[in-house]
Structure formats: structure tokens, C-alpha cells
Write a protein that holds these residues in place. Structure first.
Motif, PDB file in Angstrom:
ATOM      1  N   ALA A 167       0.903  -1.330  -0.153  1.00  0.00           N
ATOM      2  CA  ALA A 167       0.033  -0.167  -0.046  1.00  0.00           C
ATOM      3  C   ALA A 167       0.892   1.251  -0.007  1.00  0.00           C
ATOM      4  CB  ALA A 167      -1.006   0.068   1.215  1.00  0.00           C
ATOM      5  N   LEU A 168       2.119   1.099   0.444  1.00  0.00           N
ATOM      6  CA  LEU A 168       2.957   2.453   0.494  1.00  0.00           C
ATOM      7  C   LEU A 168       3.713   2.621  -1.077  1.00  0.00           C
ATOM      8  CD1 LEU A 168       5.143   1.302   3.525  1.00  0.00           C
ATOM      9  CD2 LEU A 168       3.747   2.878   3.281  1.00  0.00           C
ATOM     10  N   GLY A 169       3.207   1.674  -1.872  1.00  0.00           N
ATOM     11  CA  GLY A 169       3.734   1.622  -3.291  1.00  0.00           C
ATOM     12  C   GLY A 169       5.025   1.199  -3.447  1.00  0.00           C
ATOM     13  N   VAL A 170       5.512   0.394  -2.797  1.00  0.00           N
ATOM     14  CA  VAL A 170       6.801  -0.414  -2.837  1.00  0.00           C
ATOM     15  C   VAL A 170       6.393  -1.775  -3.142  1.00  0.00           C
ATOM     16  CG1 VAL A 170       8.321  -1.800  -1.140  1.00  0.00           C
ATOM     17  CG2 VAL A 170       7.698   0.476  -0.537  1.00  0.00           C
ATOM     18  N   LYS A 171       7.328  -2.336  -4.190  1.00  0.00           N
ATOM     19  CA  LYS A 171       7.304  -3.846  -4.883  1.00  0.00           C
ATOM     20  C   LYS A 171       7.466  -4.830  -3.994  1.00  0.00           C
ATOM     21  CE  LYS A 171       6.130  -1.760  -9.004  1.00  0.00           C
ATOM     22  NZ  LYS A 171       6.104  -0.406  -8.460  1.00  0.00           N
ATOM     23  N   LEU A 172       7.017  -5.847  -4.473  1.00  0.00           N
ATOM     24  CA  LEU A 172       7.440  -7.213  -3.498  1.00  0.00           C
ATOM     25  C   LEU A 172       7.872  -8.162  -4.732  1.00  0.00           C
ATOM     26  CD1 LEU A 172       4.334  -7.437  -1.287  1.00  0.00           C
ATOM     27  CD2 LEU A 172       6.709  -6.805  -0.479  1.00  0.00           C
ATOM     28  N   ALA A 173       8.976  -8.937  -4.389  1.00  0.00           N
ATOM     29  CA  ALA A 173       9.303  -9.911  -5.388  1.00  0.00           C
ATOM     30  C   ALA A 173       9.444 -11.361  -4.522  1.00  0.00           C
ATOM     31  CB  ALA A 173      10.653  -9.729  -5.930  1.00  0.00           C
ATOM     32  N   MET A 174       8.772 -12.342  -5.108  1.00  0.00           N
ATOM     33  CA  MET A 174       9.319 -13.476  -4.313  1.00  0.00           C
ATOM     34  C   MET A 174      10.473 -14.275  -4.789  1.00  0.00           C
ATOM     35  SD  MET A 174       6.319 -16.665  -4.341  1.00  0.00           S
ATOM     36  CE  MET A 174       6.358 -18.134  -3.186  1.00  0.00           C
ATOM     37  N   ASP A 175      11.407 -14.216  -3.676  1.00  0.00           N
ATOM     38  CA  ASP A 175      12.853 -14.780  -4.133  1.00  0.00           C
ATOM     39  C   ASP A 175      12.718 -16.337  -4.198  1.00  0.00           C
ATOM     40  OD1 ASP A 175      15.487 -14.519  -4.529  1.00  0.00           O
ATOM     41  OD2 ASP A 175      15.781 -13.490  -2.543  1.00  0.00           O
ATOM     42  N   ASP A 176      13.731 -16.771  -4.937  1.00  0.00           N
ATOM     43  CA  ASP A 176      13.959 -18.355  -4.543  1.00  0.00           C
ATOM     44  C   ASP A 176      12.914 -19.180  -5.241  1.00  0.00           C
ATOM     45  OD1 ASP A 176      16.610 -17.480  -3.687  1.00  0.00           O
ATOM     46  OD2 ASP A 176      16.197 -18.115  -1.635  1.00  0.00           O
ATOM     47  N   PHE A 177      12.121 -18.638  -6.032  1.00  0.00           N
ATOM     48  CA  PHE A 177      10.931 -19.263  -6.376  1.00  0.00           C
ATOM     49  C   PHE A 177      11.293 -20.844  -6.612  1.00  0.00           C
ATOM     50  CE2 PHE A 177       7.347 -20.703  -9.089  1.00  0.00           C
ATOM     51  CZ  PHE A 177       6.289 -20.206  -8.306  1.00  0.00           C
ATOM     52  N   GLY A 178      10.372 -21.642  -6.349  1.00  0.00           N
ATOM     53  CA  GLY A 178      10.420 -22.991  -6.923  1.00  0.00           C
ATOM     54  C   GLY A 178      10.917 -24.029  -5.753  1.00  0.00           C
ATOM     55  N   THR A 179      11.645 -23.453  -4.816  1.00  0.00           N
ATOM     56  CA  THR A 179      12.489 -24.174  -3.796  1.00  0.00           C
ATOM     57  C   THR A 179      11.739 -24.425  -2.647  1.00  0.00           C
ATOM     58  OG1 THR A 179      13.573 -22.264  -2.809  1.00  0.00           O
ATOM     59  CG2 THR A 179      14.724 -23.317  -4.497  1.00  0.00           C
ATOM     60  N   GLY A 180      10.321 -23.683  -2.419  1.00  0.00           N
ATOM     61  CA  GLY A 180       9.712 -23.807  -1.202  1.00  0.00           C
ATOM     62  C   GLY A 180       8.561 -25.002  -1.328  1.00  0.00           C
ATOM     63  N   TYR A 181       7.958 -25.143  -0.310  1.00  0.00           N
ATOM     64  CA  TYR A 181       6.975 -26.210  -0.102  1.00  0.00           C
ATOM     65  C   TYR A 181       5.513 -26.037  -0.880  1.00  0.00           C
ATOM     66  CZ  TYR A 181      10.159 -28.242   3.246  1.00  0.00           C
ATOM     67  OH  TYR A 181      10.958 -29.000   3.872  1.00  0.00           O
TER      68      TYR A 181
END
Ligand code: C2E
Ligand code: CA
Ligand code: CA
Ligand code: CA
Length: 275
Positions: A167-181
Motif C-alpha cells: 500500500a506504500l507503493g513498494v514492490k514485492l518480489a518472491m525470491d528463490d521461487f520453486g524451492t519452497g513447499y
């Protein structure tokens, strides 16, 4: 080199709790790393693939210990997370990185890693807001990289925190995609703006059919969800060619640029006009 190797090994042992006294020493030294001026940031370019244009940098923390020399973040970050000092380190990284980026001539983006401990601490949105206000950095130039392991604990709280940050306008990236459960359900549940394909898949994309299939599928998934996708850990021209062919949006890796002090990138961030 051998002595250095033993030192690193001791750090691993310490991180795993085998030598309590040694571990306490690391914790103690970490707490003093900021006042002792032992921390530095390095910057690694993130490149748009169809134009080879540099869009921004991932910010990575470096610790030069007074007597032990350079210690890798993959060694000291877990210790810092366990003893809580990651909150101070994380705040220092965020503040220093935002102040640095705010001083550039070019409005390039910065991607900052955020630990699960910071995410669950409660005041991360307020902290980010305060740092943006203090440094004057435009919110859309800041991206926070979050790994899936940060999302496991307390789903509702993690979601609320990420929504407030967004909501602040900051972006979010999902790191290390594919290694989680549960990468797929996490992708649906949380408001990410970008997917970063883990380097373990990218590394063997040109030589291993399974990796190639996985990367192709992740790129396709991202396209379907309308999310930009970045491939991490690109080390060769062949890997880069594969990613271009598969229409991956962005890439990062030694082949495109190693992490380095910002002085190395002055020509990019302080040039008078954009291309
Ligand atoms: P990460 O977020 O996945 O960062 C990418 C790591 O891959 C970095 O290692 C980077 O130097 C390395 N890398 C980049 N391109 C290549 C390549 O082409 N080949 C290879 N082999 N490696 C490449 P680094 O700097 O040692 O950081 C390791 C991890 O430590 C990071 O993984 C991140 O999880 C953590 N970390 C680093 N800085 C911070 C920080 O400021 N805060 C937090 N919470 N974690 C951090
Ligand atoms: Ca990262
Ligand atoms: Ca990563
Ligand atoms: Ca390869």
C-alpha cells in the motif's frame, strides 16, 4: 586458504549450535559490526533481457570481520536471525540502500532482501515508510525480496504485513521461487509483483532437460499471471540465450554482472541522460 577454510567450518559448526561459546562470539561480534563499521553493501545489476538495459540492482550485505576477514551472508544471516540482531542489520541495510539510491541521478530500482524475522516483527511497514520519508526515495523504486520460508509462520500476519508494505507503493518480489513447499499457493495468496526463479534451476538450464522444463514452466506461469519474471544466477551465454528464447523478462548473474561496490556502477547511476 586452509586456515580460512577451517574458520568458515567453525562458523558453520557454530551456526548449527555445536560450539556454544563460538556462536556467542559471532553473535557478540555481529552486534558490534555496525558501530565498528564492518558492514558494506554491494550491488548486482538486474537486466532487462530484450534490451540488455539495466533496470536496477539487488543489494547484498557484506561483513568484513576485524580479525576473521570476509564472512559470507549465508553463514552470518542465519545466526543473526536466530539471535535477533538481524533486526538491526536489516534496518541498517534498508536505510543505507535507500539513502544511496535516493542520491542517484538515474531513478534505477533497488531490491533489498528482507528476513522472515523482520517480516514477523510487526513494525516493518512503519519502518519502510519512515525510511522512505527520511531518505526521499520514491516508493516504486524500492522492491523487497521475500522468500517463501518467510511466509510459513503466521499466514495472516505475513499477509497483512505485505499488504501494508504494498500500500506504500513498494514492490514485492518472491525470491528463490520453486524451492519452497507451496510456491503456487503462496503465489496466489500473497500480493507479489515479480517472481525470481531460483538459481538452482537456472544454473543447469542449458544442460539438463528437467531444469529447462521447470524454467519454461515458471516463465509460462508468470506470463499467465501477468507477473514479470527474473532468472537468477545466470553464469553463461548459453543460459542467457535459453532465457531470451523462452521470453523471460529479466536476468541477474555473474555473466551479466557480479555484485560490487556502488563506485563500480557510478557510470550507470549518475549519468546525465537515460539511453
Ligand atoms: P539471495 O537473496 O538468493 O542472493 C543471491 C546470491 O547469489 C548472492 O549471494 C549473490 O552474490 C549470488 N549470485 C548472484 N549471481 C550469481 C551467479 O551467477 N552465480 C552464483 N553462483 N551466485 C550468484 P550472497 O551475496 O552470498 O548472499 C547469499 C544469501 O544471503 C542471499 O541469497 C540472501 O538470502 C542472504 N542475504 C544477503 N544479503 C542480505 C541482506 O541484506 N538481508 C538478508 N535478510 N539476507 C541477505
Ligand atoms: Ca535475493
Ligand atoms: Ca535468490
Ligand atoms: Ca550451465
Amino acid at each position: 586458504a586452509k586456515a580460512e577454510g577451517r574458520g568458515i567450518f567453525r562458523f558453520f559448526e557454530a551456526a548449527m549450535g555445536t560450539h556454544l561459546r563460538e556462536r556467542r562470539q559471532i553473535e557478540h561480534d555481529l552486534r558490534h559490526a555496525i558501530p565498528r563499521d564492518e558492514l558494506r553493501l554491494v550491488f548486482q545489476p538486474q537486466t532487462r533481457l530484450n534490451s540488455e538495459e539495466i533496470l536496477g540492482f539487488e543489494v547484498l550485505l557484506r561483513w568484513r570481520h576485524g580479525t576473521r576477514g570476509d564472512i559470507s551472508p549465508s553463514v552470518f544471516i542465519p545466526v543473526a536471525e536466530e539471535c535477533g540482531v538481524i533486526l538491526q542489520l536489516g534496518e541498517w541495510v534498508l536505510r543505507t540502500a535507500c539513502a544511496e539510491a535516493a542520491s542517484w541521478h538515474q531513478p534505477l530500482a533497488i531490491a533489498v532482501n528482507v528476513s522472515r524475522v523482520q517480516l514477523h516483527n510487526g513494525n516493518l511497514p512503519q519502518l519502510v515508510q519512515e525510511i522512505l520519508a527520511t531518505t526521499g526515495l520514491a516508493p516504486e523504486r524500492l522492491e523487497l525480496e521475500v522468500t517463501e520460508t518467510a511466509l510459513i509462520k503466521d499466514f495472516d500476519r505475513a499477509l497483512a504485513t505485505l499488504q501494508q508494505i504494498k500500500a506504500l507503493g513498494v514492490k514485492l518480489a518472491m525470491d528463490d521461487f520453486g524451492t519452497g513447499y507451496s510456491s503456487l499457493s503462496n503465489l496466489r495468496a500473497f500480493p507479489f509483483d515479480k517472481i525470481k526463479i531460483d538459481q538452482s534451476f537456472v544454473r543447469s538450464v542449458d544442460s539438463n532437460e528437467q531444469s529447462a522444463t521447470i524454467v519454461r514452466a515458471i516463465v509460462g506461469l508468470a506470463k499467465g499471471l501477468n507477473l514479470p519474471v527474473l532468472a537468477e544466477g545466470v553464469e553463461t551465454a548459453d543460459e542467457l540465450r535459453f532465457l531470451c528464447r523462452e521470453d523471460c523478462n529479466e536476468a541477474q548473474g555473474y555473466y551479466l554482472g557480479r555484485p560490487g561496490p556502488i563506485e563500480q556502477f557510478r557510470y550507470l547511476v549518475d549519468r546525465e541522460t537515460a539511453d
